[in-house]
Each structure stands twice: as structure tokens, then as C-alpha cells.
Design an enzyme around this catalytic site. Structure first.
Site, short mmCIF file in Angstrom:
data_model
loop_
_atom_site.label_atom_id
_atom_site.label_comp_id
_atom_site.label_asym_id
_atom_site.label_seq_id
_atom_site.Cartn_x
_atom_site.Cartn_y
_atom_site.Cartn_z
N ALA A 33 0.83 -1.21 0.00
CA ALA A 33 0.00 0.00 0.00
C ALA A 33 0.87 1.26 0.00
O ALA A 33 0.43 2.32 -0.45
CB ALA A 33 -0.92 0.00 1.22
N ARG A 45 -23.59 -4.11 16.14
CA ARG A 45 -24.89 -4.09 16.83
C ARG A 45 -24.70 -4.43 18.30
O ARG A 45 -25.25 -3.81 19.17
CB ARG A 45 -25.81 -5.14 16.20
CG ARG A 45 -26.64 -4.55 15.10
CD ARG A 45 -27.88 -5.38 14.82
NE ARG A 45 -28.24 -5.17 13.43
CZ ARG A 45 -27.93 -6.00 12.46
NH1 ARG A 45 -27.31 -7.12 12.70
NH2 ARG A 45 -28.25 -5.73 11.22
N LYS A 108 -23.44 -6.67 -2.78
CA LYS A 108 -23.92 -6.76 -4.17
C LYS A 108 -25.39 -6.36 -4.31
O LYS A 108 -25.79 -5.81 -5.33
CB LYS A 108 -23.69 -8.17 -4.71
CG LYS A 108 -24.38 -9.28 -3.92
CD LYS A 108 -23.42 -10.10 -3.08
CE LYS A 108 -24.18 -11.01 -2.13
NZ LYS A 108 -23.40 -11.92 -1.38
N GLY A 135 -16.65 -13.09 -4.42
CA GLY A 135 -15.72 -13.13 -3.27
C GLY A 135 -14.28 -12.83 -3.62
O GLY A 135 -13.91 -11.69 -3.87
N LYS A 206 -25.10 -9.88 -8.91
CA LYS A 206 -23.69 -9.86 -9.34
C LYS A 206 -23.61 -9.65 -10.85
O LYS A 206 -22.74 -8.92 -11.33
CB LYS A 206 -23.02 -11.17 -8.93
CG LYS A 206 -22.91 -11.32 -7.41
CD LYS A 206 -22.55 -12.74 -7.00
CE LYS A 206 -22.46 -12.89 -5.49
NZ LYS A 206 -22.42 -14.30 -5.05
N1 HSE Z 1 -24.33 -16.57 -0.67
C1 HSE Z 1 -23.32 -16.24 -1.62
C2 HSE Z 1 -22.92 -17.51 -2.38
C3 HSE Z 1 -22.15 -15.65 -0.89
O1 HSE Z 1 -23.33 -18.61 -1.99
O2 HSE Z 1 -22.23 -17.41 -3.37
C4 HSE Z 1 -21.23 -14.82 -1.72
O3 HSE Z 1 -21.84 -13.74 -2.34
#
Ligand code: HSE
Length: 431
Positions: A33, A45, A108, A135, A206
Site C-alpha cells: 500500500a 450491533r 452486491k 468473493g 452480481k
Molecule cells: N451466498 C453467496 C454464495 C455468498 O453462496 O455465493 C457470496 O456472495
């Protein structure tokens, strides 16, 4: 070394993994970085629960239950939103950018609805969202940077790990949908309420983000065809297997004169690269006009993989990447490309019918398909364990979605058909 100070909202699986990675890989992250990365505070929370987590990690980070504390903290340079949900997350994005802080999100669903609203608010500030799609696979940078010389002709992706796990279990071990789903929940892949995983909604979110990068098209989830995997049966798996296919939930984007965006279960050839993406993994094939096909594979979910992408955004911001990082403004195609009408989708189809096993039914079915210009490719009929009920499974040659829909409506009216006909698209060649 100067500092880049972070405030994080949310301390669940991904948030904990971000902190863990900063603690474990701090030296290499700071070196890359060119700044010291400091996580100053986390909004949670439940403070007591979060304090215990921090103690277990031997970490010293301030905790708060009030998001204003990081939004109003002039020392904080970057707000990282990792809490999910749509509207409140969008409010945080708005307020962070208004307070002149960079913004990073893995969300997303929020971007599916508000990506076009965020772009103008950013005005010069970096917005990172590498973690929002698949991910740990750096697919955002692939589209934004790596393939930026190309017109993107098509994207086909397994964008949801949970549904891919379920389909793999059904295909390889003959499990039914309910059993495979239960397993995915036990393994922690599916959410407690897994509806967005299995109804295609998560993959749809996505796909829309990828389509914005590839085509500058700003469709909403409601504008595109999204179907899930809940109606897939072992019969469908058997047909696929018999004729050399596997079934995958694909997010598909294609560009001709218009842009076609759809998410649905698809039969794809066993020998295609993407058919080999099994279990909870994600995979994306991108076809560019100059590069041809390139393929990206990796962990699409899970704390560590997602944290890897969040931190890549932190490093990019520390290095001084500009608002162009958002990648959503494509003056060339922006607003010029239209979304293709769903009825104009041109595909091969698979059809499943449950019929009374008596003379003349096959003739009736083939007559109706023929009247709608639908030509049968392969056919398989099986007896069922219900007396006098048979399963008819067909694949068709290419036809328009509206033709198949009309034919299925007509078939549904026949007395000999005992359940609503089911269709699935075949995605077995690159057109
Ligand atoms: N629930 C999502 C999946 C997690 O199963 O791909 C990642 O966005």
C-alpha cells in the site's frame, strides 16, 4: 510512513476476516500500500459480543454502535460497509461520500439497486467493490482494467456458490434438492434464509454489476430474466447426464445489437471449462473481441476470500487510485445499448412433462411443438413409480423464448399432462 485510517461497519464473517488479515499480513499489506493501514473503529450491533471477538484476536480497535462516530471522525479516510441489506447500506455510502471519505463495500444487493446513484456522488472519491462479485476472484479488476481493450462479447458465470454446491451434489451423488440444500446450510454455505441463493437473486445482483462494467448498462434486477434452481429434479439430472450435459446456474451477459442479461439454470456441455466448476466454487468465462475467451476460477464466498478482495481495494485507495476505479462510466456505450426483450431470447431448450401414459399423447405433444416452430433434438421417456404416469424429457433445436412459452401454455391445457411443464435453457455453444 503515512497512515490510511479505516472505519468499518459490520463485524461478521467478512469483517472479522478483514481484521484478521490486517493483523496477520500487515507487513506485506503496508509495504504494497505504501502506507500504514490502521483500522480505527468498527460499528457493531452487539458491543459485548464484538469486544469478546476482539479480545480473542488480541486486537485493539474502538467499538461503537453508532455509525455517526465513524462518519464524523475526521481522522477516518475510508468507510468500509460490510453489513449487507440495501437501503441503510446505501445511506452509509451517501453519507460517507458526502463526508469526503472513500467508500468500500462487499454489498452486491445494494449495488444492484444503487450503483448508478453512487457513481455521481463519488465525484473524485474512490469507491471500491471488488468483494461484491465472486468473493475472492478479482473479476471487477479484470473487466475494469485487464480486459479494457476489448468489447466484451459475452460473460458466463457461476456466480453463486451455494446453488453450485447444491447442483453438484444432485448431479454427482443423485441427491434431491431438499437434501442438498439442507447440507449446504449445515456446512454454512447457504444463509439461514437461502432464498436469494437458490432463486437466482444473488447471482442476478452480481451479473448486473458485471454488466455495468462491461456495457455501461444500468438495468435493475426486476428488468432481467432471473430463475432459480428449486424446481430441478433428479429426472433433469438424468437427462443431462444421458446427453452429455451438466446443469449449472449461470449468469449470462451477451452483446449483439442489444444486451441480453439473464440468470437461470442451464444445461451446458460436460466438456466445457465452466462445467468443471463444482461444489461451492465460482467460475466466470469472459469473451473479449481481441483476447478471446478467458476464464476465472476461485472461492466466491467465505470470510477469507472476500476479505482478500476488500483489502485489495484498501491497498488501491492507499496507492491513490482515483474515482475511475468505480468503472461505471463508459462514455462510449453508456446509455446506448438497450436491454434485449426477454421474449427475443433465442436458445435451445430442455422440456420436462409428466403425462398420462396412454396412446396418442406423444403425438399430441409433438404436434403442439411443431405448430410453434419447435423442432425436437433428443427425447427420453421413462415410466415413473406412479401408475400410468410417464416422464417425457426433450431437448429442442433453437427457437425464440416467446415460442416455447406459447407452446408450454398450450401443453399445460392438455388433459393428459398432469403437472405444469418445466423448461430449462441449453447453453451449449458460443453464438
Ligand atoms: N451466498 C453467496 C454464495 C455468498 O453462496 O455465493 C457470496 O456472495
Amino acid at each position: 510512513m503515512s497512515k490510511l485510517v479505516l472505519g468499518m461497519v459490520g463485524f461478521g464473517v467478512v469483517g472479522s476476516s478483514v481484521l484478521k488479515a490486517i493483523l496477520a499480513n500487515g507487513e506485506i499489506i503496508n509495504a504494497r500500500a505504501g502506507k500504514q493501514i490502521v483500522l480505527k473503529s468498527i460499528v457493531v450491533r452487539d458491543k459485548a459480543k464484538a469486544a469478546k471477538k476482539l479480545a480473542d484476536m488480541n486486537a485493539n480497535v474502538a467499538l461503537s454502535t453508532n455509525v455517526d462516530e465513524i462518519l464524523q471522525d475526521s481522522e477516518i479516510d475510508v468507510v468500509i460497509e460490510l453489513m449487507g441489506g440495501v437501503e441503510f447500506a446505501y445511506t452509509i455510502a451517501q453519507r460517507a461520500l458526502k463526508a469526503k471519505k472513500a467508500f468500500i463495500t462487499a454489498n452486491k444487493a445494494m449495488l444492484a439497486y444503487h450503483r448508478s446513484d453512487i457513481a455521481p456522488l463519488a465525484s473524485g472519491l474512490p469507491v471500491g467493490f471488488e468483494a461484491s462479485v465472486c468473493g475472492g476472484i478479482p473479476i471487477i479488476r479484470v473487466l475494469k482494467d485487464g480486459l479494457s481493450a476489448n468489447h466484451i462479447l459475452a460473460i458466463r458465470g457461476i456466480l453463486n456458490g451455494t446453488s453450485n454446491y447444491i447442483l453438484t451434489q444432485m448431479q454427482q451423488f443423485g441427491k434431491n434438492f431438499a437434501t442438498a440444500l439442507k447440507e449446504a446450510q449445515n456446512l454454512g454455505y447457504a444463509e439461514a434464509d437461502p432464498s436469494l441463493d437458490i432463486n437466482g437473486g444473488d447471482a442476478g445482483h452480481k451479473l448486473l454489476i458485471l454488466a455495468s462494467l462491461a456495457y455501461g448498462i444500468h438495468a435493475m434486477p426486476e428488468d432481467i430474466l432471473i430463475e432459480g434452481i428449486a424446481d430441478i429434479t433428479p429426472d433433469d439430472m438424468e437427462f443431462a447426464n444421458e446427453f452429455g450435459y451438466v446443469i449449472k446456474l449461470l449468469g449470462i451477459a451477451k452483446k449483439n445489437d442489444e444486451v441480453e442479461l439473464r440468470v437461470h439454470p442451464s444445461m451446458i456441455k460436460k466438456e466445457s471449462m465452466i462445467s468443471k466448476v463444482d461444489g461451492v466454487m465460482n467460475g466466470i468465462s469472459v469473451i473479449g473481441d481481441y483476447v478471446g475467451e478467458s476464464m476465472y476460477y476461485g472461492a466466491g464466498a467465505g470470510g477469507e476470500a472476500t476479505a482478500s478482495s476488500v483489502i485489495s481495494d484498501i491497498i488501491a485507495i492507499a496507492r491513490g487510485e482515483s474515482a475511475a476505479m468505480l468503472g461505471f462510466s463508459r462514455p462510449l456505450e453508456e446509455g446506448k445499448l438497450k436491454l434485449k426483450d426477454k421474449g427475443e431470447i433465442y436458445s435451445r431448450y430442455y422440456i420436462r412433462l409428466y403425462v398420462r401414459d396412454k396412446p396418442g399423447v406423444l403425438g399430441q405433444v409433438s404436434q403442439i411443438l411443431g405448430r410453434h416452430n419447435i423442432s425436437i433434438g433428443a427425447f427420453l421417456q421413462k415410466e415413473t413409480d406412479k401408475k400410468n404416469i410417464a416422464t417425457m424429457l426433450f431437448s429442442t433445436h433453437h427457437c425464440f423464448e416467446r415460442e416455447i412459452n406459447h407452446a408450454l401454455c398450450e401443453l399445460e391445457q392438455i388433459e393428459s399432462i398432469t403437472q405444469k411443464p418445466f423448461k430449462m435453457r441449453l447453453e451449449d455453444e458460443y453464438e
